[in-house]
Design an enzyme around this catalytic site. Structure first.
Site, PDB file in Angstrom:
ATOM      1  CE  LYS A  29      50.881  29.304   6.764  1.00 16.15           C
ATOM      2  NZ  LYS A  29      52.064  29.889   7.406  1.00 16.15           N
ATOM      3  CG  ASN A  74      62.242  38.195   5.191  1.00 14.50           C
ATOM      4  OD1 ASN A  74      61.615  39.154   5.274  1.00 14.50           O
ATOM      5  ND2 ASN A  74      62.013  37.294   6.143  1.00 14.50           N
TER       6      ASN A  74
HETATM    7  N1  CTP Z   1      53.922  32.814   9.249  1.00 11.11           N
HETATM    8  C1  CTP Z   1      53.957  32.559  10.621  1.00 11.11           C
HETATM    9  N2  CTP Z   1      55.094  31.816  11.074  1.00 11.11           N
HETATM   10  C2  CTP Z   1      56.166  31.308  10.234  1.00 11.11           C
HETATM   11  C3  CTP Z   1      55.579  31.690   8.766  1.00 11.11           C
HETATM   12  C4  CTP Z   1      54.671  32.219   8.285  1.00 11.11           C
HETATM   13  O1  CTP Z   1      53.249  33.007  11.610  1.00 11.11           O
HETATM   14  N3  CTP Z   1      56.868  30.561  10.642  1.00 11.11           N
HETATM   15  C5  CTP Z   1      52.684  33.528   8.967  1.00 11.11           C
HETATM   16  C6  CTP Z   1      52.916  34.865   8.114  1.00 11.11           C
HETATM   17  O2  CTP Z   1      53.110  36.068   9.118  1.00 11.11           O
HETATM   18  C7  CTP Z   1      51.857  35.095   7.463  1.00 11.11           C
HETATM   19  C8  CTP Z   1      51.430  33.811   7.055  1.00 11.11           C
HETATM   20  O3  CTP Z   1      52.030  32.803   8.023  1.00 11.11           O
HETATM   21  O4  CTP Z   1      50.597  35.714   7.997  1.00 11.11           O
HETATM   22  C9  CTP Z   1      52.020  33.084   5.507  1.00 11.11           C
HETATM   23  O5  CTP Z   1      53.290  33.335   5.593  1.00 11.11           O
HETATM   24  P1  CTP Z   1      54.041  32.882   4.089  1.00 11.11           P
HETATM   25  O6  CTP Z   1      55.507  32.872   4.413  1.00 11.11           O
HETATM   26  O7  CTP Z   1      53.701  33.522   2.676  1.00 11.11           O
HETATM   27  O8  CTP Z   1      53.961  31.261   4.312  1.00 11.11           O
HETATM   28  P2  CTP Z   1      54.554  30.238   4.447  1.00 11.11           P
HETATM   29  O9  CTP Z   1      53.944  29.062   5.529  1.00 11.11           O
HETATM   30  O10 CTP Z   1      55.925  30.445   4.735  1.00 11.11           O
HETATM   31  O11 CTP Z   1      54.349  29.482   3.118  1.00 11.11           O
HETATM   32  P3  CTP Z   1      55.183  29.112   1.814  1.00 11.11           P
HETATM   33  O12 CTP Z   1      56.674  29.592   2.332  1.00 11.11           O
HETATM   34  O13 CTP Z   1      55.265  27.817   1.517  1.00 11.11           O
HETATM   35  O14 CTP Z   1      54.629  30.001   0.813  1.00 11.11           O
END
Ligand code: CTP
Length: 399
Positions: free
Chosen positions: A345, A213
């Site tokens: 979360k 990404n």
């Molecule tokens: N995060 C994490 N582990 C993952 C995905 C996300 O620890 N596998 C953490 C990121 O570091 C961040 C938070 O969760 O602090 C939110 O990340 P985001 O990508 O916005 O959330 P997602 O759970 O992926 O939600 P979505 O893609 O549905 O928006």
């Protein structure tokens, strides 16, 4: 161990006189210093002043044959552990950002791989001008540490950001840049262990391809730098990024989400965790061991598998940090999604940002701090200021 050696480049501004006090502080800290004075700088202070204070020869011109045989511009930077540009004028910053080498100072700066600390000082309008801000952003992304100027009354009669910070504060930045600032010894976060994740993760498809990404890691690295500067014991777990490690912290490099989860687990316990990383939600179910070849027939289909959610896992862990901060990158309904994410979360705060523009990889960020108590929205700020504000807010609640 040899004491650190500083190459101090003094630019042409009224703040040049403060370089004299800085030399005194550098020497008091047990370091040696050699000065390069620009033509502009020499309009404000003399080589004699700098030579007397530094007890070293002062260099002013590129076209000095004696020096090019005995002490060339390459040698000047090579012998230094840190190059400090103070005051860094708008002109010097512009030339540094553009890679111009038309003087001894700019040639030294272009010919070096020694860390550089630039301490700007200029009129408020010059500092706020889009060109200067663009140059500062470029320099920061090139790995130069650019100190933010102080706010206040200026020699030109105006008021605002642009003043050279006090020499004592510059000295602290020098110590930090040299990694001499004792970790966990000074500052409001002294004694606190902070775990920070940053950057993207790469999920291999085969040995040469991966899913990634646009995260640059800059926001996470800026937070780690701010936390270390406030005295914290920082453990920075980073995905693949092109960023130097900020001073005074431990960095653990990982590639995939699963490696990041394992590094987080191995780093616990921590008092505070700030998960800034843009972790890939999915990985390929089976990464191919050999490069996938074109067959001319059916196209390959990527089967995805879900990655562990590090943040949610940490929230449930028996070793859960006292303050758990997540980030949310959203492209619409930023606050609503962040509130839902906070609940889902199980973390304490979500720092939400709108990534529909060029935030990812950019130098600025407009964020909302979403907690159980409500939402605090900050205006668009450079990522290092977001970092400092966030760490100050954390220091306030964690005390
Ligand atoms: N995060 C994490 N582990 C993952 C995905 C996300 O620890 N596998 C953490 C990121 O570091 C961040 C938070 O969760 O602090 C939110 O990340 P985001 O990508 O916005 O959330 P997602 O759970 O992926 O939600 P979505 O893609 O549905 O928006």
């Amino acid at each position: 161990m040899k004491p650190p050696h500083i190459l101090l480049i003094v630019g042409g501004g009224i703040a040049a006189y403060k370089a004299c006090e800085l030399i005194r502080l550098i020497r008091k800290a047990g370091m040696s210093v050699r000065c390069v004075l620009t033509d502009g700088g020499a309009q404000f202070i003399t080589p004699m002043t700098l030579a007397a204070l530094s007890e070293n020869e002062v260099f002013t011109t590129l076209w000095d044959l004696k020096n090019e045989t005995e002490m060339g511009h390459i040698q000047l930077s090579r012998e230094a552990d840190l190059i400090v540009v103070c005051p860094a004028t708008a002109d010097l910053l512009a030339k540094m950002a553009a890679g111009i080498s038309d003087s001894l100072a700019t040639t030294v700066l272009l010919a070096t791989d020694t860390p550089v600390l630039a301490v700007p000082a200029m009129n408020v309008r010059m500092w706020q001008h889009a060109a200067t801000q663009r140059n500062v952003a470029r320099l920061r992304s090139d790995g130069v540490t650019v100190v933010d100027p102080d706010d206040g009354a200026m020699a030109c009669g105006e008021y605002g950001p642009g003043r050279l910070p006090e020499p004592v504060a510059i000295m602290e930045r020098i110590e930090a840049a040299l990694g001499r600032r004792p970790i966990g010894k000074a500052g409001p976060l002294a004694g606190k262990r902070i775990l920070i994740t940053a950057g993207p993760t790469h999920e291999p498809i085969d040995p040469v391809r991966y899913i990634a990404n646009r995260s640059s890691g800059r926001q996470g690295f800026a937070i780690a730098e701010a936390a270390a500067a406030m005295g914290a014991d920082v453990q920075l777990i980073s995905g693949p990024v092109h960023l130097p490690t900020p001073p005074g912290m431990t960095r653990i490099d990982v590639e995939t989400a699963r490696e990041m989860a394992a590094a987080v687990d191995a780093t616990l316990p921590a008092d505070i965790a700030i998960l800034v990383a843009a972790v890939a939600d999915w990985r390929t179910a089976d990464a191919a061991e050999q490069k996938i070849k074109k067959t001319g027939g059916a196209l390959p289909v990527l089967q995805l598998a879900e990655n562990p959610d590090i943040l949610a896992g940490l929230a449930r862990d028996a070793r859960r940090p006292a303050l758990l901060v997540g980030f949310a990158a959203e492209t619409e309904n930023v606050i609503e999604h962040a509130q839902a994410k906070l609940a889902r979360k199980g973390c304490d705060w979500i720092v939400a940002n709108d990534v529909s523009g060029d935030v990812m990889g950019g130098s600025e960020n407009a964020v909302h701090i979403v907690t159980a108590d409500g939402v605090e929205s900050w205006s668009n700020l450079p990522k290092d200021q977001v970092a400092r504000k966030l760490m100050e807010k954390i220091a306030d609640v964690i005390r």
